[in-house]
Design a protein around this motif. Structure first.
Motif, PDB file in Angstrom:
ATOM      1  N   PRO A 148       0.815  -1.211   0.000  1.00 58.50           N
ATOM      2  CA  PRO A 148       0.000   0.000   0.000  1.00 58.50           C
ATOM      3  C   PRO A 148       0.855   1.271   0.000  1.00 58.50           C
ATOM      4  CG  PRO A 148      -0.861  -1.570   1.592  1.00 58.50           C
ATOM      5  CD  PRO A 148       0.455  -2.111   1.106  1.00 58.50           C
ATOM      6  N   ASP A 149       2.059   1.178   0.562  1.00 55.06           N
ATOM      7  CA  ASP A 149       2.993   2.303   0.592  1.00 55.06           C
ATOM      8  C   ASP A 149       4.337   1.811   0.062  1.00 55.06           C
ATOM      9  OD1 ASP A 149       4.884   4.268   1.243  1.00 55.06           O
ATOM     10  OD2 ASP A 149       3.926   4.729   3.157  1.00 55.06           O
ATOM     11  N   TRP A 190       7.563   1.096   2.181  1.00 49.01           N
ATOM     12  CA  TRP A 190       7.705  -0.030   3.099  1.00 49.01           C
ATOM     13  C   TRP A 190       8.792  -0.995   2.645  1.00 49.01           C
ATOM     14  CZ3 TRP A 190       1.858  -1.514   3.940  1.00 49.01           C
ATOM     15  CH2 TRP A 190       1.241  -0.491   4.676  1.00 49.01           C
ATOM     16  N   GLU A 203      -4.310  -4.739  -0.047  1.00 45.86           N
ATOM     17  CA  GLU A 203      -5.087  -3.780   0.730  1.00 45.86           C
ATOM     18  C   GLU A 203      -5.471  -4.407   2.056  1.00 45.86           C
ATOM     19  OE1 GLU A 203      -9.425  -1.668   0.303  1.00 45.86           O
ATOM     20  OE2 GLU A 203      -8.259  -1.996  -1.519  1.00 45.86           O
ATOM     21  N   TYR A 204      -5.047  -3.762   3.144  1.00 47.06           N
ATOM     22  CA  TYR A 204      -5.430  -4.200   4.487  1.00 47.06           C
ATOM     23  C   TYR A 204      -6.890  -3.839   4.756  1.00 47.06           C
ATOM     24  CZ  TYR A 204      -0.645  -5.047   6.182  1.00 47.06           C
ATOM     25  OH  TYR A 204       0.616  -5.544   6.389  1.00 47.06           O
ATOM     26  N   PRO A 233      -9.918  -1.811   6.408  1.00 41.52           N
ATOM     27  CA  PRO A 233      -9.981  -0.347   6.543  1.00 41.52           C
ATOM     28  C   PRO A 233      -9.391   0.222   7.831  1.00 41.52           C
ATOM     29  CG  PRO A 233     -12.033  -1.166   5.622  1.00 41.52           C
ATOM     30  CD  PRO A 233     -11.209  -2.371   6.020  1.00 41.52           C
ATOM     31  N   PHE A 242      -6.692  -0.346   9.304  1.00 36.91           N
ATOM     32  CA  PHE A 242      -5.271  -0.092   9.170  1.00 36.91           C
ATOM     33  C   PHE A 242      -4.982   1.289   8.590  1.00 36.91           C
ATOM     34  CE2 PHE A 242      -4.984  -4.649   9.732  1.00 36.91           C
ATOM     35  CZ  PHE A 242      -3.782  -4.810  10.413  1.00 36.91           C
ATOM     36  N   SER A 243      -5.865   1.773   7.727  1.00 36.33           N
ATOM     37  CA  SER A 243      -5.624   3.075   7.094  1.00 36.33           C
ATOM     38  C   SER A 243      -5.834   4.233   8.072  1.00 36.33           C
ATOM     39  CB  SER A 243      -6.506   3.241   5.859  1.00 36.33           C
ATOM     40  OG  SER A 243      -7.873   3.285   6.229  1.00 36.33           O
ATOM     41  N   ARG A 244      -6.385   3.951   9.227  1.00 26.46           N
ATOM     42  CA  ARG A 244      -6.636   5.016  10.209  1.00 26.46           C
ATOM     43  C   ARG A 244      -5.534   5.103  11.269  1.00 26.46           C
ATOM     44  NH1 ARG A 244     -11.780   2.730   9.383  1.00 26.46           N
ATOM     45  NH2 ARG A 244     -11.722   1.588  11.342  1.00 26.46           N
TER      46      ARG A 244
END
Length: 172
Positions: A139-140, A143, A164-165, A167, A169-171
């Motif tokens: 996702p990044d 990493w 994609e983890y 949701p 994880f994005s927070r």
């Protein structure tokens, strides 16, 4: 030491494990502790892959996997993490036992991949490789080698693409 599935009675202890294992500053709750709570509340924590390590009747470690997507496939891969062990029990095999148990359980449940963000020096001993070696995109991109994957018996080379983890994880 016993490794078993978490129960509802373990939830406060699991939160405490991650709070202590990842604490960077006194009095500040690290993101990993509420992450587990959010994954559970949102239905993304996979019950059969949320395991605790118990010593002398007390929870001393926890690992979990959550729903994830790789490419267009929402059933092939799971995201591992967080993995936490109380500081007094670190470097005693608790973390290794939890990783072995959760990878074995994910394999038995028919997943093809376990994906994580972590230290390559630690996770390589469990068969994790840089995810890009399996054509899995982080996702990044920053990493790099810390974004890793472990193939399981149900793995197919078509299980590739952008990862994609869940949701929550994005927070963090």
């Amino acid at each position: 030491m016993l490794i078993r599935r978490e129960t509802a009675a373990d939830r406060a202890a699991i939160h405490a494990v991650h709070s202590e294992a990842f604490r960077r500053e006194p009095g500040i709750t690290p993101a990993e502790a509420p992450l587990v709570d959010e994954l559970r509340a949102e239905g993304d924590l996979i019950d059969a892959l949320s395991l605790v390590a118990v010593r002398d009747g007390a929870v001393v470690g926890h690992v979990c996997c959550s729903r994830a997507r790789v490419g267009d496939d929402t059933t092939a891969a799971v995201g591992l993490g967080p993995l936490g062990v109380l500081p007094a029990h670190q470097k005693s095999g608790v973390g290794s036992a939890l990783v072995h148990a959760v990878v074995g359980a994910a394999d038995a449940l028919g997943y093809g991949l376990v994906v994580l963000l972590g230290n390559p020096a630690y996770y390589s001993r469990f068969g994790f490789v840089t995810a890009s070696d399996l054509s899995i995109t982080a996702p990044d991109p920053q990493w790099g080698p810390h974004f890793q994957a472990r193939t399981l018996a149900a793995y197919e080379p078509t299980q590739a693409g952008a990862f994609e983890y869940a949701p929550a994880f994005s927070r963090i």
